[in-house]
Design an enzyme around this catalytic site. Structure first.
Site, mmCIF file in Angstrom:
data_model
loop_
_atom_site.group_PDB
_atom_site.id
_atom_site.type_symbol
_atom_site.label_atom_id
_atom_site.label_comp_id
_atom_site.label_asym_id
_atom_site.label_seq_id
_atom_site.Cartn_x
_atom_site.Cartn_y
_atom_site.Cartn_z
ATOM 1 N N CYS A 258 1.506 5.233 3.202
ATOM 2 C CA CYS A 258 0.048 5.609 2.619
ATOM 3 C C CYS A 258 -0.957 5.450 3.864
ATOM 4 O O CYS A 258 -1.574 6.368 4.217
ATOM 5 C CB CYS A 258 -0.485 4.936 1.353
ATOM 6 S SG CYS A 258 -0.624 2.964 1.554
ATOM 7 N N HIS A 306 -3.202 0.246 -1.485
ATOM 8 C CA HIS A 306 -2.907 1.586 -1.141
ATOM 9 C C HIS A 306 -4.153 2.409 -0.926
ATOM 10 O O HIS A 306 -5.201 1.742 -0.914
ATOM 11 C CB HIS A 306 -2.563 2.204 -2.728
ATOM 12 C CG HIS A 306 -2.038 3.616 -2.753
ATOM 13 N ND1 HIS A 306 -0.909 4.158 -2.060
ATOM 14 C CD2 HIS A 306 -2.620 4.933 -2.919
ATOM 15 C CE1 HIS A 306 -0.697 5.223 -2.043
ATOM 16 N NE2 HIS A 306 -1.581 5.937 -2.621
ATOM 17 N N HIS A 318 -2.584 11.803 -0.542
ATOM 18 C CA HIS A 318 -2.041 10.529 -0.058
ATOM 19 C C HIS A 318 -0.436 10.683 -0.014
ATOM 20 O O HIS A 318 0.131 11.623 -0.548
ATOM 21 C CB HIS A 318 -2.147 9.376 -1.142
ATOM 22 C CG HIS A 318 -1.931 9.699 -2.674
ATOM 23 N ND1 HIS A 318 -1.420 8.656 -3.281
ATOM 24 C CD2 HIS A 318 -1.844 10.606 -3.201
ATOM 25 C CE1 HIS A 318 -1.259 9.087 -4.461
ATOM 26 N NE2 HIS A 318 -1.271 10.385 -4.469
#
Length: 342
Positions: A258, A306, A318
């Site tokens: 990520c 994240h 993402h």
């Protein structure tokens, strides 16, 4: 919205406790307690999904820890190299100064005798003798200046050597930290894969459709949402990465985690941002979610484990988790911690 991204803190804690034992261990324990009469029933698909989601979330957090440790290791390696270069240059200077004083000593010897103080200093560690005023009192003029210069060079060299030794110790500790995080990630992912292997037929197909798509089509931002400048270039880069596989510890161009995707996309725009999602949270100006603009970094979960990029129309792009590919999802796919504008 991806189901595994909605795990609550309490649910995560419960799922974490559940996953301490693998499915195989649970089956074995049940078989022993029942005298081998019957095997434990396979977990329900919903339970498998919950456990897998929790394991992926834990693995993602450790992945960011791994990325941070890897960055520290890279930085320390550069510092060690620089220190070793300075030590080598310092040793060269000490050698030249000692050679110069050696020439003075040779000339003194040929002219009738070597100053005992100079002989003593050249034959031993100068730092331990030049501290003695009685020695310096016996050496005068240019010779004394050169001895003091040698003393300073020797002391500087020893300081650089100690600094290099300390950095080498730090580097080794950082390498061990990276290795530990790597093993932790691999254990969690192996446990998740073991659980996924228990899903067969329609259940596995349903899981794959819900959680492992290659990425839905992303509508272009409209109106004022059209980004420009470096934000526009970053959005263009991240959109181009849709469909690229997730891989922990990777920052492109063939695979991403990520935070690696965010760093890569902004690098394509000519902007350097930190490597980890935690550091990316502080890599710019904080804005309200309601004020998010394309190119902003959306940080998820309280631990900032994240990160995604807002691209307009209520969507982010993402790298979700292992086995998935870079894709778009609704911005509210999981709890938002903050929004950062690099």
């Amino acid at each position: 919205m991806v189901s595994h991204r909605r795990v609550s803190q309490s649910g995560l804690a419960g799922a974490t406790r559940i996953t301490v034992l693998s499915a195989a261990a649970v089956t074995a324990a049940a078989a022993l307690s029942a005298g081998g009469a019957a095997a434990a029933p396979a977990p329900a698909p919903a339970e498998v999904t919950s456990r897998v989601d929790a394991l992926y979330e834990q693995a993602e957090k450790v992945t960011e820890d791994y990325n941070g440790a890897s960055e520290r290791t890279r930085k320390l390696r550069g510092e060690v190299t620089a220190l070793q270069d300075r030590v080598a240059r310092g040793q060269g200077r000490v050698n030249r100064l000692r050679a110069r004083l050696g020439a003075i000593a040779s000339a003194q010897y040929r002219s009738g005798g070597l100053d005992p103080a100079l002989k003593l200093i050249l034959s031993e560690d100068p730092a331990s003798y030049l501290d003695k005023a009685s020695v310096l009192d016996r050496v005068h003029g240019n010779q004394a200046g050169q001895l003091r210069e040698l003393q300073g060079a020797q002391r500087g060299l020893e300081q650089e050597r100690r600094a290099a030794a300390g950095k080498l110790t730090d580097l080794e500790a950082s390498r061990r930290e990276v290795a530990s995080h790597k093993k932790d990630i691999e254990r969690k992912l192996a446990a998740a894969q073991h659980l996924l292997n228990a899903l067969t037929g329609p259940d596995r197909a349903a899981y794959d459709r819900a959680n492992r798509g290659v990425g839905r089509s992303l509508p272009a931002p409209s109106g004022a949402a059209h980004p420009s400048g470096r934000a526009g270039a970053a959005v263009q880069a991240v959109r181009a990465a849709i469909g690229t596989p997730y891989a922990w510890g990777r920052s492109g161009p063939s695979a991403f985690d990520c935070s690696g995707l965010m760093q890569w996309a902004y690098a394509r725009a000519g902007v350097g941002i930190p490597r980890t999602s935690q550091a990316q949270r502080g890599a710019g100006r904080q804005v309200q979610v309601s004020q998010a603009q394309p190119g902003d970094l959306v940080i998820y979960r309280d631990d900032a484990s994240h990160v995604a990029m807002y691209v307009g129309n209520g969507q982010v792009v993402h790298a979700p988790y292992p086995g998935a590919r870079v894709r778009s999802d609704p911005v509210g796919m999981m709890p938002i911690s903050s929004v950062t504008r690099p």
